[in-house]
Design a protein around this motif. Sequence first.
Motif, PDB file in Angstrom:
ATOM      1  N   ARG A   1       0.832  -1.206   0.000  1.00  0.00           N
ATOM      2  CA  ARG A   1       0.000   0.000   0.000  1.00  0.00           C
ATOM      3  C   ARG A   1       0.865   1.254   0.000  1.00  0.00           C
ATOM      4  NH1 ARG A   1      -2.579  -2.593   4.331  1.00  0.00           N
ATOM      5  NH2 ARG A   1      -2.167  -0.819   5.717  1.00  0.00           N
ATOM      6  N   ALA A   2       1.922   1.242   0.793  1.00  0.00           N
ATOM      7  CA  ALA A   2       2.798   2.416   0.859  1.00  0.00           C
ATOM      8  C   ALA A   2       3.480   2.666  -0.477  1.00  0.00           C
ATOM      9  CB  ALA A   2       3.846   2.226   1.961  1.00  0.00           C
ATOM     10  N   GLY A   3       3.910   1.585  -1.139  1.00  0.00           N
ATOM     11  CA  GLY A   3       4.557   1.736  -2.442  1.00  0.00           C
ATOM     12  C   GLY A   3       3.611   2.274  -3.491  1.00  0.00           C
ATOM     13  N   LEU A   4       2.386   1.737  -3.535  1.00  0.00           N
ATOM     14  CA  LEU A   4       1.397   2.214  -4.505  1.00  0.00           C
ATOM     15  C   LEU A   4       1.037   3.669  -4.221  1.00  0.00           C
ATOM     16  CD1 LEU A   4      -0.990  -0.865  -4.731  1.00  0.00           C
ATOM     17  CD2 LEU A   4       0.534  -0.019  -6.522  1.00  0.00           C
ATOM     18  N   ARG A   5       0.881   4.014  -2.941  1.00  0.00           N
ATOM     19  CA  ARG A   5       0.548   5.397  -2.594  1.00  0.00           C
ATOM     20  C   ARG A   5       1.654   6.353  -3.059  1.00  0.00           C
ATOM     21  NH1 ARG A   5      -2.433   8.670   0.984  1.00  0.00           N
ATOM     22  NH2 ARG A   5      -3.649   6.928   1.831  1.00  0.00           N
ATOM     23  N   ALA A   6       2.909   5.986  -2.818  1.00  0.00           N
ATOM     24  CA  ALA A   6       4.024   6.853  -3.205  1.00  0.00           C
ATOM     25  C   ALA A   6       4.057   7.068  -4.716  1.00  0.00           C
ATOM     26  CB  ALA A   6       5.343   6.250  -2.726  1.00  0.00           C
ATOM     27  N   VAL A   7       3.827   5.991  -5.467  1.00  0.00           N
ATOM     28  CA  VAL A   7       3.852   6.099  -6.930  1.00  0.00           C
ATOM     29  C   VAL A   7       2.699   6.962  -7.434  1.00  0.00           C
ATOM     30  CG1 VAL A   7       3.494   4.790  -9.064  1.00  0.00           C
ATOM     31  CG2 VAL A   7       5.088   3.944  -7.334  1.00  0.00           C
ATOM     32  N   LEU A   8       1.499   6.700  -6.934  1.00  0.00           N
ATOM     33  CA  LEU A   8       0.312   7.386  -7.446  1.00  0.00           C
ATOM     34  C   LEU A   8       0.258   8.850  -7.017  1.00  0.00           C
ATOM     35  CD1 LEU A   8      -2.321   4.539  -6.942  1.00  0.00           C
ATOM     36  CD2 LEU A   8      -1.213   5.244  -9.075  1.00  0.00           C
ATOM     37  N   GLU A   9       0.648   9.129  -5.778  1.00  0.00           N
ATOM     38  CA  GLU A   9       0.554  10.512  -5.300  1.00  0.00           C
ATOM     39  C   GLU A   9       1.648  11.405  -5.867  1.00  0.00           C
ATOM     40  OE1 GLU A   9       0.050  10.538  -1.023  1.00  0.00           O
ATOM     41  OE2 GLU A   9      -2.132  10.452  -1.342  1.00  0.00           O
ATOM     42  N   ALA A  10       2.603  10.808  -6.586  1.00  0.00           N
ATOM     43  CA  ALA A  10       3.599  11.623  -7.297  1.00  0.00           C
ATOM     44  C   ALA A  10       3.000  12.266  -8.545  1.00  0.00           C
ATOM     45  CB  ALA A  10       4.806  10.764  -7.673  1.00  0.00           C
ATOM     46  N   GLU A  11       1.787  11.821  -8.924  1.00  0.00           N
ATOM     47  CA  GLU A  11       1.120  12.347 -10.116  1.00  0.00           C
ATOM     48  C   GLU A  11       0.101  13.414  -9.715  1.00  0.00           C
ATOM     49  OE1 GLU A  11       2.134  11.274 -13.149  1.00  0.00           O
ATOM     50  OE2 GLU A  11       3.598  10.111 -11.974  1.00  0.00           O
ATOM     51  N   SER A  12       0.095  14.507 -10.446  1.00  0.00           N
ATOM     52  CA  SER A  12      -0.796  15.619 -10.094  1.00  0.00           C
ATOM     53  C   SER A  12      -2.261  15.317 -10.366  1.00  0.00           C
ATOM     54  CB  SER A  12      -0.386  16.878 -10.874  1.00  0.00           C
ATOM     55  OG  SER A  12      -0.489  16.649 -12.274  1.00  0.00           O
ATOM     56  N   ASP A  13      -2.534  14.326 -11.235  1.00  0.00           N
ATOM     57  CA  ASP A  13      -3.916  14.035 -11.603  1.00  0.00           C
ATOM     58  C   ASP A  13      -4.476  12.803 -10.910  1.00  0.00           C
ATOM     59  OD1 ASP A  13      -2.193  12.344 -13.000  1.00  0.00           O
ATOM     60  OD2 ASP A  13      -3.553  12.148 -14.709  1.00  0.00           O
ATOM     61  N   ILE A  14      -3.772  12.288  -9.875  1.00  0.00           N
ATOM     62  CA  ILE A  14      -4.234  11.114  -9.141  1.00  0.00           C
ATOM     63  C   ILE A  14      -4.149  11.412  -7.648  1.00  0.00           C
ATOM     64  CG2 ILE A  14      -3.854   8.664  -8.636  1.00  0.00           C
ATOM     65  CD1 ILE A  14      -2.627   8.364 -11.400  1.00  0.00           C
TER      66      ILE A  14
ATOM     67  N   VAL B   1       0.788   3.845 -12.971  1.00  0.00           N
ATOM     68  CA  VAL B   1       0.060   5.085 -13.260  1.00  0.00           C
ATOM     69  C   VAL B   1      -0.800   4.921 -14.507  1.00  0.00           C
ATOM     70  CG1 VAL B   1       0.349   7.492 -13.952  1.00  0.00           C
ATOM     71  CG2 VAL B   1       1.747   6.548 -12.096  1.00  0.00           C
ATOM     72  N   GLN B   2      -0.231   4.321 -15.552  1.00  0.00           N
ATOM     73  CA  GLN B   2      -0.990   4.116 -16.792  1.00  0.00           C
ATOM     74  C   GLN B   2      -2.207   3.231 -16.543  1.00  0.00           C
ATOM     75  OE1 GLN B   2       0.545   1.358 -19.636  1.00  0.00           O
ATOM     76  NE2 GLN B   2      -0.214   2.512 -21.399  1.00  0.00           N
ATOM     77  N   ALA B   3      -2.032   2.186 -15.725  1.00  0.00           N
ATOM     78  CA  ALA B   3      -3.141   1.275 -15.451  1.00  0.00           C
ATOM     79  C   ALA B   3      -4.292   2.000 -14.768  1.00  0.00           C
ATOM     80  CB  ALA B   3      -2.653   0.113 -14.584  1.00  0.00           C
ATOM     81  N   VAL B   4      -3.991   2.814 -13.787  1.00  0.00           N
ATOM     82  CA  VAL B   4      -5.038   3.556 -13.080  1.00  0.00           C
ATOM     83  C   VAL B   4      -5.745   4.510 -14.029  1.00  0.00           C
ATOM     84  CG1 VAL B   4      -5.453   5.312 -11.308  1.00  0.00           C
ATOM     85  CG2 VAL B   4      -4.012   3.325 -10.801  1.00  0.00           C
TER      86      VAL B   4
END
Length: 220
Positions: A15-28, A114-117
Amino acid sequence: MPVTVLLVDDEPLVRAGLRAVLEAESDIEVVGEAADGAAVIPLVRRLRPDVVAMDVRMPLLDGIEATRAVLRAVADPPKILVVTTFENDEYVYEALRAGADGFLLKRARPAEIVQAVRLVAEGESLLFPSSVRQLAAAYGDAAGNPAARAAMERAALTEREAEVLRLMAGGLSNAEIAARLVVGTETVKSHVSAVLAKLGARDRTQAVIAAYESGFVAPG
């Protein structure tokens, strides 16, 4: 508006890894977390995420049953992205059959996550079509099961709708289908909507699974 995501996995590090990756994007935006599928329905009702990224194997309620539960209990349910360790996994195929919109490998690179989401949220392309095809070939009925065949016959797709469904199964986006058929994207969207309605599918992933399950499209 950003794409909002709920993370569901019994491993805090995942969960922490996914959060770090996704929250690095301005549109997620990650709006919440849960450690088991049993907690999903109340969180979905309260947070109204666009996408639920959910582990397929969890101790109390796995991703398959949690997917079924969300789709039964929640009006206007979110897109469901199954997160898995193994790509060629019967659990993943069962989750897709249950209504999940796509799947993501835990070892995926950040850009792929990111692309998958984004793709699942948009719903205009099939996520990892070759992998879905391989899963259908491995775990589906190559001859088409009778119930799925009957449902496809009742759908009575027009020739153009059938053509669109085959191209969807090939992984083409609406824009790519429009270019292939030399029509406008709005026309393609209308055909896709008609296919989904006739098949009783909530999105293109479910329509493609129905195409494979019925034998209308060969997964091999």
